[in-house]
Each structure stands twice: as structure tokens, then as C-alpha cells.
Scaffold this motif. Sequence first.
Motif, PDB file in Angstrom:
ATOM      1  N   THR A 263      69.093  18.885  48.254  1.00  0.00           N
ATOM      2  CA  THR A 263      68.993  17.682  47.425  1.00  0.00           C
ATOM      3  C   THR A 263      70.371  17.131  47.113  1.00  0.00           C
ATOM      4  OG1 THR A 263      66.947  18.516  46.434  1.00  0.00           O
ATOM      5  CG2 THR A 263      68.070  16.736  45.278  1.00  0.00           C
ATOM      6  N   GLU A 266      71.743  15.607  50.220  1.00  0.00           N
ATOM      7  CA  GLU A 266      71.103  14.305  50.446  1.00  0.00           C
ATOM      8  C   GLU A 266      71.801  13.225  49.637  1.00  0.00           C
ATOM      9  OE1 GLU A 266      66.921  12.016  49.355  1.00  0.00           O
ATOM     10  OE2 GLU A 266      67.122  14.169  48.990  1.00  0.00           O
ATOM     11  N   PHE A 406      66.989  15.384  53.075  1.00  0.00           N
ATOM     12  CA  PHE A 406      68.417  15.361  53.409  1.00  0.00           C
ATOM     13  C   PHE A 406      68.628  14.898  54.849  1.00  0.00           C
ATOM     14  CE2 PHE A 406      71.597  18.122  55.616  1.00  0.00           C
ATOM     15  CZ  PHE A 406      72.701  17.330  55.348  1.00  0.00           C
ATOM     16  N   SER A 409      67.930  11.181  55.199  1.00  0.00           N
ATOM     17  CA  SER A 409      69.000  10.359  54.628  1.00  0.00           C
ATOM     18  C   SER A 409      70.242  10.364  55.507  1.00  0.00           C
ATOM     19  CB  SER A 409      69.350  10.869  53.227  1.00  0.00           C
ATOM     20  OG  SER A 409      68.245  10.758  52.365  1.00  0.00           O
TER      21      SER A 409
END
Length: 464
Positions: A263, A266, A406, A409
Amino acid sequence: MLKQQNFFDRNIPAWKQVLFLSWPTIVELLLQTAVNYVDTAMVGSIGVNATAAVSITMSTIWLINGFMNAVGIGYSVLAARSIGEGNYEQAKVIIRQSILAIGVAGIFLTLIVTLFIAPNLPAWMHAEKEVVPLARSYLRIIGMGYLFNISLIVCSNLLRCAGDTKTPMKFNILTNIINVVGNYLLIYPSKEIQLFGKNFLLQRAGLGVSGAAAATSMSIAFSGIGLLLILFLRQTPYQISLKEDFSPDRFIIRRAIRLAVPTAMERMTISFGQIAATSMITGLGTMALSANLLADTGEKICYLPVYGFATAGTTLVAQSLGAEEKDLALHYGRWCNRLGIIVMLVTSTAMFLFAVPIIDLFTDDTETILLAAQMLRIEAFAEPLLAIGVVLGGVLRGAGDTRWPFVISLLGMWVVRLPLAYTLIHLFDWGLAAVWGAAIADWAVRAAISCHRFYHKKWMTQKV
């Protein structure tokens, strides 16, 4: 004792459960946006340099907030799984571990931002010399409040994943009130006012951009402390106490890190990409930089509501999988996505129609208004694609499948958006439109891959 919502009652339609969880978050985000509008308008009234100073720091602030949110995701998903299982004692252990994380991460971020990032960021971003001292001061003061900021973010995540989205909303309302009043008293100089036929001197600090940062930090400190106290004082099945064991639990910390690291990566991927994009925009001049900030601020009213459905997806999927209700988790994921797209279609239409009046709220400069409004109208057609990526990202995080958001992105930002924006700026001379047009291609890629991951259902067997 706070009543717990039963998310496993199949007599309640899924869309009602989604709305029950999402509407307080949507209200909270809209209020945040309204206050951001007020902040931007107040700072904008000081001058273009002040607006540019805030714009220079925004991508970095968003990056740091993303790191704090990653910590919150790591612990809140674990807590939600335990609550879904009915194992409240384990949930309390996880919450206590999150308090330790708040202290360690908060102190670290405060030191690195105030001592290293704030003094150097404006030079890294090639800011004009008039903007540099303003940007340094703004970021340094914001950094001083990061211990409270991470408390606000982590505690809000924990409460939402436990099914309580109303408490964070209430604190957000109070935070916004404190912020607006603080802005009024700290940004502007003292002035004489007339009240009941008599003249009075209204004492104000006249700190400009630094005053805006101070008001933000003070309001965040209020909520950060208040939400932390809620976990200790409110009677819930997951209430914690200072008398309990707060020693580090390596097993829980490792599990939280495995969820949090993707996270955080990301958010770093997106934020460093935005910093790179801002650097491109800085080369286009101060007006383009200001127009970009105003367009981004205006766009938030359109896309922020879908984050409410992403939050609902995280909570419902985490608790459903914790209770081993896989079909219910899939059902909730589908409804979150549908409602997110519907809301985004409505808000993007409004954004297209009222682009000029929205930007007109923040500045009187005609050229800046027209340029920022043009960016909003370019982006309006692609907002439903953004909704899909945002909502399904929340669903995957609730399942503990944090690596795929992730990867998605990374591909969207660094393989699609930035190379395309650079090409359109330098080879086709599109100017600011190149950056916003490239974002559309980014969102299309994210939406396609997110749908592929969701409907192939591998996330339903993810181990946390």
C-alpha cells in the motif's frame, strides 16, 4: 455500548449495507473538499506566489499521507478480519500494536519532514525564488503535526473497518470548523471592524501561508488526540485500556507490514509520479502551476465520493472473508463498484457543466480560470474509469490483496501516464493539457486490470 452493525444479515440488501458504511465517509470527504476550497480561496487571496507555494508541496504531502494511510490499512484490515471472526480479544491486541506504530512512525515523519524535506523540496521542484521561502515554511509547519496526523488516519481506519464510519465523520466536521476559524485568524493581518455602531480592532496574526499551515496542524492535532481517546474510552467489544499489554508483538507487526508495504509502495508510485508531473508543469510557468492546483482542487468534488465506496468495500470484504462468507464478499464488491460508477457519472456531468463557476471560486485571474476549467472538462469524460480503479482497489485491500493495487498503479503511472505526458508536452506542445490527457490513459489501464483481477476471484483466497 456502541451497537455493532450486522453485515452478515442477508435479509438486508447489499446496497443498503454499502450505503450505511459509505455515506458518513462521503460526507466527511465532501466536507474536507469544502474546507480545501476555503483554504485554497484564502491562500489564493494572498497572491499567485502563495498558491504556487502550496501547490509545490501538495504531491509530497499526499505521499506522506499515503504512507500513514498504509500503516492504517495494515492494522485495520487485520482488525476487521478478527472482528468478522468474532475474535475481539485478537482485535484488541492488533489495535494496541497500532498505537505503538503511531508513536514510532509519527516521530520519524516529523523529524524527516521538518529537518530534511522541507528545507530542500522547493529547490528540488525548481520553484521560483519568490515561492521558495513560502513553500519551506508551509511544509515545515505541516510536518510538525505529523504525530497527530498519523493518529487521526490510523484511528479513523480502525474505526471504519470495525463498522463505525460516523465517529470519524463527526471529528472531521469539528476539524474543519477549527481549520476555517484558524485560517481566518492566522492568515490575515489585524483589521478594524464595525459592530453595533462601534469600531473594534480584530486581532489577527497576519502569517499568510504559514498561518494556513498552522491552522491545519492545530485542527489535525485536535482530531488525532480525540480519535485516539475514543479507542480507550468508548465501550465497544474492541475497547482497549492502558492496563493491557502494549509490548511489541512481532507476529502481528510482520503481518501488518506485509499488508502495509505494498500500500505504501502504491502511494509512493503515484505520489512520485505526481511530483514528476508537477515538475513538468513547473517548467510551463507559474500560471500553469496555479491552474493545475485549482483544477485538481475542483476535481476533488467529483471523485472523492467514490472513496466512500472504496472504504465500504474494504470493511465489508475484510469482515466477510474473516467470517468465511466468500460469496457475500463478492456480492458486496460488485455493489460497491456499481454504486461508485453511478455516483461518478452524476458528479462528472456536473463538473463538466459548471467547470468555470467552480474555478471562479478560487481566483479572479481570467486566464487561470479558463485554463483550469479546460482541464476539468477534459477529465470529466474519464471519471467513471477512475471510479472503477478506486473502488476495486478498496475491495482488494479488504481481502488483503494489497500487492495488485500497487502493480496496477505502477503500470498506469510510470508506463502510461508520465511517458505519454512528456511526449505530448515536448513533441506536440500540448502544455498543461498533456498532463491531464495522459491521466485518462492511466485510468483506463487501471480500470481494465482492476476488473480483470476482481472478476477472476483470486483475491478471495488471499492469506493475511
